[in-house]
Design an enzyme around this catalytic site. Structure first.
Site, short mmCIF file in Angstrom:
data_model
loop_
_atom_site.label_atom_id
_atom_site.label_comp_id
_atom_site.label_asym_id
_atom_site.label_seq_id
_atom_site.Cartn_x
_atom_site.Cartn_y
_atom_site.Cartn_z
N CYS A 1 0.83 -1.20 0.00
CA CYS A 1 0.00 0.00 0.00
C CYS A 1 0.86 1.25 0.00
CB CYS A 1 -0.92 -0.01 1.21
SG CYS A 1 -2.10 1.37 1.27
N CYS B 1 -6.09 -3.57 7.16
CA CYS B 1 -7.26 -2.73 7.41
C CYS B 1 -8.49 -3.16 6.63
CB CYS B 1 -6.91 -1.28 7.07
SG CYS B 1 -6.44 -1.02 5.34
#
Length: 399
Positions: free
Chosen positions: A116, A212
């Protein structure tokens, strides 16, 4: 005309310096925006909508979705700064979620946070910040950066319990030069205190989790959906060749795992290898996990001298193979473009797909020298021989 450097090591007055803040909706990035606003920088908040997986958008510990976007918006309203939400859901799936699932299906243990940062945040968002005329992109990561000659270098943060340098090893030099990390010199309690002082609605908000985008923390649900082959049942095999039982998918196992293996032989057993091709979980004693040599791929080198200038005898560094452990002594070798790390003290439970991160020393202010993804590890001679013998035997499931 020559301008004095401001607190971000940029020329010019803060009010003439635009800074984009990557705002996830959590307390850390919110305080970054608050600190910069208090110093009169021209702050722009940007939140990326990264995914929409139902329950994950509402549970505590998620980020960049659902209520987290609303939290970021409220903070920006409180601070009186503009706020933009960018739909990066397709890009996030392509660059992070799909490779994460593919890596697990291949028997690896990936780190989606690195992907990410490497793609969505420090490549795509950084380009957006530049398009907005910003002179820097600031984030809430706990890491320090400062001038190092004509460039900048990254260092471990003051708060060792919050050290995120392990997840930022893939950051390129050009990205480091543009990025700023205002929280690197602060502790988490200090950050929450500032949030309370500035009446930010997220002052007591729970920290986000590493993965997440996974609903209820069950990553196996997403992997099974995207890579059904990883949920195929198969054999649990001892490293000596004995078939001990069956499993319901290699995605439920990781290298080094002891609990929940599903077989009992009267001796402690650990997962020592995941054979994705034959859907086999290979188990064995703790000794079969011991390793001193790691082979890396996709290495990102941030040292001052070129990687190919490392002497034949290797370079003394400190290395981390887990985010929660301190850097330990190691020797870095480069052999025909293959990067190899020898761990002075050895390690166990090293899994392909994880990261090995390089540091200058083991101090609280050590410099991040880069790192790479673990392609494979070399175990002791007996374990290597048994694994090779197991792989050479024609596979036939007992099912």
């Amino acid at each position: 005309m020559q301008f004095a450097m401001n607190s971000l090591d940029l020329p010019g007055r803060p009010e003439d310096t635009r800074v984009v803040v990557a705002m996830s909706g959590g307390v850390d990035s919110s305080v970054v925006a608050a600190i910069l606003k208090r110093k009169n920088y021209d702050v722009v908040g940007v939140t990326l909508q990264l995914y929409d997986h139902g329950a994950a958008t509402h549970r505590a510990g998620s980020c960049c979705a659902g209520r987290d976007i609303d939290d970021a918006r409220r903070v920006c309203e409180t601070l009186g700064i503009p706020h933009y939400v960018l739909d990066y859901e397709a890009r996030f799936r392509e660059a992070v979620i799909d490779p994460f699932a593919q890596s697990y299906a291949a028997g690896e243990t990936p780190i989606p946070c690195v992907s990410c940062n490497q793609t969505v945040k420090f490549a795509d968002l950084l380009a957006t910040a530049q398009d907005l005329g910003a002179e820097a992109l600031a984030t809430g990561h706990y890491i320090r950066s400062r001038a190092n000659g004509a460039h900048r270098a990254m260092y471990r943060p003051v708060d060792g319990d919050r050290d995120q340098s392990y997840f930022l090893f893939a950051t390129t030099q050009a990205q480091i030069d543009y990025l700023r990390f205002p929280l690197g010199g602060m502790s988490k309690p200090d950050v929450r205190k500032i949030a309370e002082e500035m009446n930010l609605s997220v002052a007591t908000k729970q920290d986000s989790q590493d993965i997440c985008f996974v609903p209820q923390g069950r990553y196996s649900d997403i992997i099974a959906k995207l890579r059904p082959e990883a949920a195929s049942p198969g054999d649990i095999v001892h490293i000596d060749g004995r078939v001990l039982g069956r499993h319901e998918g290699i995605l439920r196992y990781t290298i080094g795992q002891r609990r929940g293996i599903g077989v009992a032989t009267g001796e402690p057993l650990f997962v020592v290898h995941l054979d994705a091709e034959h859907a086999r979980v290979v188990v064995g004693p703790r000794e079969a996990l011991a390793t001193r040599k790691i082979y890396l791929r996709a290495t990102n080198w941030l040292g001052d001298e070129p990687l190919d200038a490392i002497p034949a005898e290797g370079l003394s560094i400190y290395a981390k193979v887990r985010s929660t452990r301190p850097p330990r002594p190691a020797i870095l070798h480069v052999d025909k473009n293959q990067v190899i790390v020898e761990l002075a003290d050895g390690e166990s439970g090293i899994a392909p797909g994880q990261a090995c991160v390089f540091y200058s020393d083991d101090s609280d202010d050590s410099r991040v020298l880069g790192g790479g993804f673990i392609e494979r590890s070399e175990r002791d001679a007996d374990a290597e021989r048994m694994l090779a013998q197991l792989a050479s035997v024609p596979y036939r499931s007992v099912a």
